[in-house]
Design a protein around this motif. Structure first.
Motif, PDB file in Angstrom:
ATOM      1  N   ILE A   1      -2.052 -12.266   1.059  1.00 22.72           N
ATOM      2  CA  ILE A   1      -1.800 -10.818   1.028  1.00 22.72           C
ATOM      3  C   ILE A   1      -2.999 -10.115   0.393  1.00 22.72           C
ATOM      4  O   ILE A   1      -3.434  -9.054   0.848  1.00 22.72           O
ATOM      5  N   LYS A   2      -3.549 -10.722  -0.673  1.00 22.77           N
ATOM      6  CA  LYS A   2      -4.735 -10.156  -1.344  1.00 22.77           C
ATOM      7  C   LYS A   2      -5.883  -9.963  -0.357  1.00 22.77           C
ATOM      8  O   LYS A   2      -6.525  -8.916  -0.329  1.00 22.77           O
ATOM      9  N   VAL A   3      -6.114 -10.992   0.448  1.00 24.44           N
ATOM     10  CA  VAL A   3      -7.201 -10.945   1.438  1.00 24.44           C
ATOM     11  C   VAL A   3      -6.937  -9.857   2.473  1.00 24.44           C
ATOM     12  O   VAL A   3      -7.818  -9.050   2.794  1.00 24.44           O
TER      13      VAL A   3
ATOM     14  N   HIS B   1       0.842  -1.206   0.000  1.00 25.29           N
ATOM     15  CA  HIS B   1       0.000   0.000   0.000  1.00 25.29           C
ATOM     16  C   HIS B   1       0.877   1.257   0.000  1.00 25.29           C
ATOM     17  O   HIS B   1       0.646   2.181  -0.778  1.00 25.29           O
ATOM     18  N   LYS B   2       1.889   1.251   0.850  1.00 24.94           N
ATOM     19  CA  LYS B   2       2.815   2.392   0.919  1.00 24.94           C
ATOM     20  C   LYS B   2       3.547   2.597  -0.401  1.00 24.94           C
ATOM     21  O   LYS B   2       3.776   3.728  -0.830  1.00 24.94           O
TER      22      LYS B   2
ATOM     23  N   LYS C   1     -10.095  -2.385  -1.006  1.00 23.90           N
ATOM     24  CA  LYS C   1     -10.069  -2.546  -2.463  1.00 23.90           C
ATOM     25  C   LYS C   1      -9.223  -3.728  -2.886  1.00 23.90           C
ATOM     26  O   LYS C   1      -8.440  -4.261  -2.109  1.00 23.90           O
ATOM     27  N   ASP C   2      -9.414  -4.092  -4.144  1.00 19.71           N
ATOM     28  CA  ASP C   2      -8.754  -5.274  -4.685  1.00 19.71           C
ATOM     29  C   ASP C   2      -7.290  -4.969  -4.992  1.00 19.71           C
ATOM     30  O   ASP C   2      -6.981  -4.003  -5.689  1.00 19.71           O
ATOM     31  N   LEU C   3      -6.385  -5.797  -4.474  1.00 21.73           N
ATOM     32  CA  LEU C   3      -4.956  -5.567  -4.659  1.00 21.73           C
ATOM     33  C   LEU C   3      -4.564  -5.628  -6.134  1.00 21.73           C
ATOM     34  O   LEU C   3      -3.774  -4.806  -6.616  1.00 21.73           O
TER      35      LEU C   3
END
Length: 316
Positions: free
Chosen positions: A51-53, A23-24, A61-63
């Motif tokens: 990680i997606k979850v 995210h960063k 939101k969806d990775l």
């Protein structure tokens, strides 16, 4: 059996922490591609799914969508491919191969000849769920003749078990009589034996065949069949003898052309990174006198190249 993949489970894995790091890397102006590629190539597919979850839970939101909006080109394609569970990756590749204009037989042949029975069964399930269509039906509407017949046999993923001692000599002779030994070729025999016998059994048949015919089974397949059927039979024979050799050849051919065949390069690097990449690398080096690592370096560039090199698992 020792693990032969180049991507191993990350030891102190923390999905929530990884989601935060990603995210960063994507927040604000500019994207930190290095962080993204180093993190994702150092996690197994199973860990990437976690990680997606975690990402969805933390950021709503969806990775994969987030990655797509930040990345571009071949690098984006590669990262997106890494994020798909293996059965979905294969199913999607097959769907693309069948549904585009014309059929991409190379993809069809590579996947159908090299996957294990479990992989094929999972792929069929995911294909149905994802594309609301049966893989067998789609294959049949896009192919014909003996080529289609062998694909359908492989799709059943039900090779016989073990070695049938009494049949080794007979199978070898039948293959010889079906090809080298007669005018015209009896393709049915080739399909029947190569499509249904166990790997262990076929290896003994190939050895017996060499004694009868004085040449390798590959030479006979090349001399006796043509087109897609020939390519599929050859792929089945090669995968029976050694799956890593089959993929080392595919990788070599993908980079030998004037332009790199990135689809194949990517597909093989992604699908074999947790299966047998270390063996593929060893075969590649032995067969072509150059390391897979250096070949990728010569043929690709940028973040795409960096990510592929990580998947390759370091230098030889």
């Amino acid at each position: 059996m020792a693990y032969r993949g180049s991507v191993k489970p990350y030891v102190n894995f923390n999905a929530k922490h990884d989601a935060e790091v990603l995210h960063k890397a994507m927040k604000g102006i500019g994207t930190d591609e290095d962080v993204i590629l180093m993190l994702l190539t150092a996690r197994t597919n199973d860990q990437r799914q976690q990680i997606k979850v975690a990402y969805k839970k933390a950021y709503g939101k969806d990775l994969v969508s987030a990655l797509k909006s930040e990345l571009g080109g071949l690098f984006e394609d590669l990262i997106v491919a890494l994020m798909a569970p293996p059965a979905l990756f294969d199913a999607t590749q097959l769907h693309k191969a069948l549904k585009g204009a014309g059929t991409n037989d190379e993809v069809l042949i590579e996947i159908m000849a090299s996957r294990t029975p479990d992989e094929i069964n999972n792929m069929i399930k995911v294909y149905k769920k994802e594309f609301s269509s049966k893989l067998e039906k789609d294959i049949c509407s896009d192919t014909s003749g003996h080529y289609q017949k062998l694909l359908v046999i492989l799709l059943q993923a039900s090779r016989e078990e073990g070695v049938k001692e009494g049949l080794i000599q007979k199978d070898a002779q039948d293959l010889y009589d079906a090809g080298e030994g007669k005018f015209g070729t009896d393709e049915e025999k080739f399909i029947g034996i190569l499509g249904t016998r166990s790997i262990e059994h076929l290896l003994q048949v190939f050895a017996a065949y060499k004694k009868i015919a004085g040449c390798d089974i590959e030479e006979s397949v090349e001399g006796e069949t043509t087109g897609n059927l020939e390519n599929l039979l050859l792929a089945v024979v090669k995968c029976t003898k050694s799956v890593p050799t089959f993929f080392a050849e595919a990788l070599y051919n993908s980079m030998r052309r004037a332009g790199t065949d990135d689809d194949t390069l990517m597909r093989v690097m992604v699908s074999r990174s947790e299966a047998d990449m270390l063996d593929i690398r060893a075969v590649f080096k032995k067969k072509y006198g150059a390391s897979l690592h250096s070949s990728i370096q010569e043929d690709t560039g940028g973040d795409y190249q960096k990510a592929l090199l990580y998947l390759c698992g370091g230098q030889d």
